[in-house]
Design an enzyme around this catalytic site. Sequence first.
Site, PDB file in Angstrom:
ATOM      1  N   ASN A   1       0.804  -1.231   0.000  1.00  0.00           N
ATOM      2  CA  ASN A   1       0.000   0.000   0.000  1.00  0.00           C
ATOM      3  C   ASN A   1       0.836   1.280   0.000  1.00  0.00           C
ATOM      4  O   ASN A   1       0.414   2.291  -0.535  1.00  0.00           O
ATOM      5  CB  ASN A   1      -1.015  -0.011   1.153  1.00  0.00           C
ATOM      6  CG  ASN A   1      -0.363  -0.176   2.497  1.00  0.00           C
ATOM      7  OD1 ASN A   1       0.801  -0.577   2.602  1.00  0.00           O
ATOM      8  ND2 ASN A   1      -1.088   0.138   3.546  1.00  0.00           N
TER       9      ASN A   1
ATOM     10  N   CYS B   1      -3.603   0.609   6.765  1.00  0.00           N
ATOM     11  CA  CYS B   1      -3.741  -0.232   7.968  1.00  0.00           C
ATOM     12  C   CYS B   1      -4.373   0.495   9.149  1.00  0.00           C
ATOM     13  O   CYS B   1      -5.101  -0.091   9.924  1.00  0.00           O
ATOM     14  CB  CYS B   1      -2.376  -0.758   8.360  1.00  0.00           C
ATOM     15  SG  CYS B   1      -1.212   0.576   8.620  1.00  0.00           S
TER      16      CYS B   1
ATOM     17  N   GLU C   1       7.638   2.315  14.566  1.00  0.00           N
ATOM     18  CA  GLU C   1       8.365   2.942  13.465  1.00  0.00           C
ATOM     19  C   GLU C   1       8.230   4.447  13.649  1.00  0.00           C
ATOM     20  O   GLU C   1       7.270   4.921  14.274  1.00  0.00           O
ATOM     21  CB  GLU C   1       7.773   2.502  12.121  1.00  0.00           C
ATOM     22  CG  GLU C   1       7.891   0.998  11.954  1.00  0.00           C
ATOM     23  CD  GLU C   1       7.808   0.500  10.542  1.00  0.00           C
ATOM     24  OE1 GLU C   1       6.736   0.645   9.945  1.00  0.00           O
ATOM     25  OE2 GLU C   1       8.819  -0.057  10.055  1.00  0.00           O
TER      26      GLU C   1
HETATM   27  N1  NAI Z   1       0.339  -1.890  10.285  1.00  0.00           N
HETATM   28  C1  NAI Z   1       0.804  -1.487   9.141  1.00  0.00           C
HETATM   29  O1  NAI Z   1       1.652  -0.613   9.122  1.00  0.00           O
HETATM   30  C2  NAI Z   1       0.277  -2.060   7.860  1.00  0.00           C
HETATM   31  C3  NAI Z   1      -0.374  -3.263   7.799  1.00  0.00           C
HETATM   32  N2  NAI Z   1      -0.815  -3.777   6.598  1.00  0.00           N
HETATM   33  C4  NAI Z   1      -1.520  -5.073   6.564  1.00  0.00           C
HETATM   34  O2  NAI Z   1      -1.054  -5.771   5.425  1.00  0.00           O
HETATM   35  C5  NAI Z   1      -2.115  -6.354   4.688  1.00  0.00           C
HETATM   36  C6  NAI Z   1      -1.975  -6.164   3.211  1.00  0.00           C
HETATM   37  O3  NAI Z   1      -0.691  -6.385   2.796  1.00  0.00           O
HETATM   38  P1  NAI Z   1      -0.242  -7.752   2.117  1.00  0.00           P
HETATM   39  O4  NAI Z   1       0.955  -7.411   1.323  1.00  0.00           O
HETATM   40  O5  NAI Z   1      -1.369  -8.418   1.426  1.00  0.00           O
HETATM   41  O6  NAI Z   1       0.104  -8.605   3.406  1.00  0.00           O
HETATM   42  P2  NAI Z   1       0.871  -9.970   3.515  1.00  0.00           P
HETATM   43  O7  NAI Z   1       0.977 -10.258   4.945  1.00  0.00           O
HETATM   44  O8  NAI Z   1       0.276 -10.989   2.630  1.00  0.00           O
HETATM   45  O9  NAI Z   1       2.301  -9.682   2.899  1.00  0.00           O
HETATM   46  C7  NAI Z   1       3.163  -8.718   3.412  1.00  0.00           C
HETATM   47  C8  NAI Z   1       4.576  -9.058   3.001  1.00  0.00           C
HETATM   48  O10 NAI Z   1       4.963 -10.282   3.603  1.00  0.00           O
HETATM   49  C9  NAI Z   1       5.478 -11.191   2.626  1.00  0.00           C
HETATM   50  N3  NAI Z   1       5.179 -12.545   3.067  1.00  0.00           N
HETATM   51  C10 NAI Z   1       4.043 -13.248   2.863  1.00  0.00           C
HETATM   52  N4  NAI Z   1       4.142 -14.460   3.472  1.00  0.00           N
HETATM   53  C11 NAI Z   1       5.357 -14.509   4.070  1.00  0.00           C
HETATM   54  C12 NAI Z   1       6.037 -15.482   4.858  1.00  0.00           C
HETATM   55  N5  NAI Z   1       5.478 -16.659   5.157  1.00  0.00           N
HETATM   56  N6  NAI Z   1       7.272 -15.200   5.310  1.00  0.00           N
HETATM   57  C13 NAI Z   1       7.856 -14.017   5.058  1.00  0.00           C
HETATM   58  N7  NAI Z   1       7.261 -13.059   4.301  1.00  0.00           N
HETATM   59  C14 NAI Z   1       6.026 -13.289   3.817  1.00  0.00           C
HETATM   60  C15 NAI Z   1       4.770 -10.753   1.363  1.00  0.00           C
HETATM   61  O11 NAI Z   1       5.441 -11.209   0.216  1.00  0.00           O
HETATM   62  C16 NAI Z   1       4.773  -9.244   1.513  1.00  0.00           C
HETATM   63  O12 NAI Z   1       6.018  -8.697   1.160  1.00  0.00           O
HETATM   64  C17 NAI Z   1      -3.358  -5.661   5.146  1.00  0.00           C
HETATM   65  O13 NAI Z   1      -4.324  -6.648   5.389  1.00  0.00           O
HETATM   66  C18 NAI Z   1      -2.989  -4.945   6.415  1.00  0.00           C
HETATM   67  O14 NAI Z   1      -3.578  -5.597   7.475  1.00  0.00           O
HETATM   68  C19 NAI Z   1      -0.544  -3.125   5.460  1.00  0.00           C
HETATM   69  C20 NAI Z   1       0.094  -1.926   5.480  1.00  0.00           C
HETATM   70  C21 NAI Z   1       0.535  -1.291   6.671  1.00  0.00           C
HETATM   71  C1  NM2 Z   2       0.704   7.216   5.922  1.00  0.00           C
HETATM   72  N1  NM2 Z   2      -0.482   6.703   6.603  1.00  0.00           N
HETATM   73  C2  NM2 Z   2      -0.505   7.203   7.974  1.00  0.00           C
HETATM   74  C3  NM2 Z   2      -1.668   7.187   5.920  1.00  0.00           C
HETATM   75  C4  NM2 Z   2      -0.512   5.253   6.589  1.00  0.00           C
HETATM   76  C5  NM2 Z   2       0.712   4.578   7.156  1.00  0.00           C
HETATM   77  C6  NM2 Z   2       0.516   3.144   7.543  1.00  0.00           C
HETATM   78  C7  NM2 Z   2       0.380   2.202   6.400  1.00  0.00           C
HETATM   79  O1  NM2 Z   2       1.418   1.806   5.838  1.00  0.00           O
HETATM   80  O2  NM2 Z   2      -0.747   1.798   6.062  1.00  0.00           O
END
Ligand code: NAI
Ligand code: NM2
Length: 586
Positions: free
Chosen positions: A249, A380, A560
């Site tokens: 994202n 997120c 972070e």
């Molecule tokens: N808290 C935060 O800052 C954020 C959280 N998110 C969360 O991420 C989700 C969406 O992102 P996705 O890329 O679909 O998530 P995802 O968890 O499927 O993948 C995230 C990353 O992990 C890698 N990955 C997947 N399985 C793995 C494994 N077994 N071992 C090591 N690496 C692995 C993926 O290739 C990718 O680079 C959303 O549902 C949201 O909940 C997304 C952005 C920010």
């Molecule tokens: C930049 N912000 C605050 C809109 C989102 C940052 C967290 C994320 O990676 O989803």
Amino acid sequence: MRALLQREACGGELGEKRGCRSQGAGRGRAQRGRCAASPRPALRSPGVKSSRAAALSCSRACSCCLAPWMLPRPSLSLLPRFCSFLPIATMSSKTSTFHLQQPLNYRAGARIQPVDGSHNEEVYEPATGRVMGKFLFSGEKEVDLAVQSAKAAFKIWSQKSGMERSRVLLEAARIIRERREEIATMETINNGKSIFEARVDVDISWQCLEYYAGLAGAIAGQHVQLPGGSFAYTRREALGVCVGIGAWNYPFQIACWKSAPALACGNAMIYKPSPLTPISVVLLAEIFTQAGVPNGLFNVVQGGAATGQFLCQHRDVAKVSFTGSVPTGIKIMEMSAKGIKPVTLELGGKSPLIIFSDSVLENAVNGALMANFLTQGEVCCNGTRVFVQREILEAFTEEVVKRTQKIKIGDPLLEDTRMGALISRSHLERVLGFISQAKEQGAKVLCGGELYVPDDLKLKNGYYMRPCVLGDCRDDMTCVKEEIFGPVMSILPFDTEEEVLERANNTTFGLAGGVFTRDIQRAHRVVAALQAGMCFINNYNISPVELPFGGYKMSGFGRENGRAAMEYYSQLKTVCVEMGDVESVF
Ligand SMILES: NC(=O)C1=CN([C@@H]2O[C@H](COP(=O)(O)OP(=O)(O)OC[C@H]3O[C@@H](n4cnc5c(N)ncnc54)[C@H](O)[C@@H]3O)[C@@H](O)[C@H]2O)C=CC1
Ligand SMILES: C[N+](C)(C)CCCC(=O)O
């Protein structure tokens, strides 16, 4: 939003104090060889000699001086000629014209084809649904080579003083600023978000590097006096080779949020972006090299889950910082546990936004839009459970629906677009599936929630939908309990503060939360009671890099940004010094 973006673009008061604005406005473009906000003259790309090129380069460096909508739009078709490390691909400012040409792995200071890999994966342009090229998912040998390369660079980098590292990070920040338009364009093409937002992401990225450049020189230990003239001191040391694994994202920004504190503390980093957005982080790797980090200090390894596992399990990796979903976060933690490796987990959320009846309605509506519709709702920390006090439910809902219907959807590279395409066809279908389920469970679609097909023929296979507001929601509905990660706002009425706090905290997540009220005591009381790592009073989703960001409960741990992140990329050594003789008890 405007105020926020203006701040991001100008660097706040500082920019104005330095006189950037008057310099930018008062002088001709060709005369502007140097931006007052820039610590050094704008860097010229090798081989670029003409004064016109210097002027163009400067005008981009000066983009920090004006709000984005006030800037003259640089001619993007000229960019490849003036960017030292391009082309990673055929660069263009137009949707549907980008073709991937160069390898996307980056090791030892150069783009390379991985030495092994499982299979090729296609990269899509969400705006059109078009395949832009293919890249190889890296195998175990490639991961090992990246780790070895990072280890070698770590030896050099970790010996540098904080001030030396600071200078390199500042230079990297300056180059990002200079290449702002190119990076934002690339992000838009690969992610689907509007160019308007992508520029803000790039601004937050260089600010992050600047911030940690500032802290790098301030890393210091403590001196402790002991009896008899003996003493002790502490050293804050780097961890070694850190792994960053990112979501799709905010591809460029997440990479900066991880690499800036990691490098500031003296670590090396291997970064694996999401396979859906593999492109922009390679630009960051090139920029670090150009800024002067040792070859191998920041490597990019492309791939999916298997590649990520090789990285997490590698015995020479000291730490993993992960942004992504909860299920993957659990796997990362399990793998890291086997090697007793520290982890930072930035996971999902289902955050509450609480709007009391005494709020300034316009601010509350703006806050709810900011909390739900940035980056097509794929954020997120979004405040997707919008609790509205019953007295203003009707007025708030009417206004929020009216404003949501006005959001301009379409080609993300157009200046006036405010909502682009979702990340993939399957994700779009998943989001629409949540809306169908919400209807079945009794929610009312107040607007949007269906596919959007732009008039422009080249966009007809893009992944667009109309942003959705759901009314008549209950806490037990799937749309209110689960993270949708799309442009879907659920409105929930409430009566009392006590009741809403109980309901807001009734979730396994705890990433963020917000409150709108004019009652100052209630505002602080409510955020103190919210079980969330990032809270907002009378605003939502702004991201100053000075503020620590991270979750409670299943939204993860570690932070972070802010000073706090330095703790997560360093370790403390205590040195005890005896000034007298050893008194043995034996
Ligand atoms: N808290 C935060 O800052 C954020 C959280 N998110 C969360 O991420 C989700 C969406 O992102 P996705 O890329 O679909 O998530 P995802 O968890 O499927 O993948 C995230 C990353 O992990 C890698 N990955 C997947 N399985 C793995 C494994 N077994 N071992 C090591 N690496 C692995 C993926 O290739 C990718 O680079 C959303 O549902 C949201 O909940 C997304 C952005 C920010
Ligand atoms: C930049 N912000 C605050 C809109 C989102 C940052 C967290 C994320 O990676 O989803």
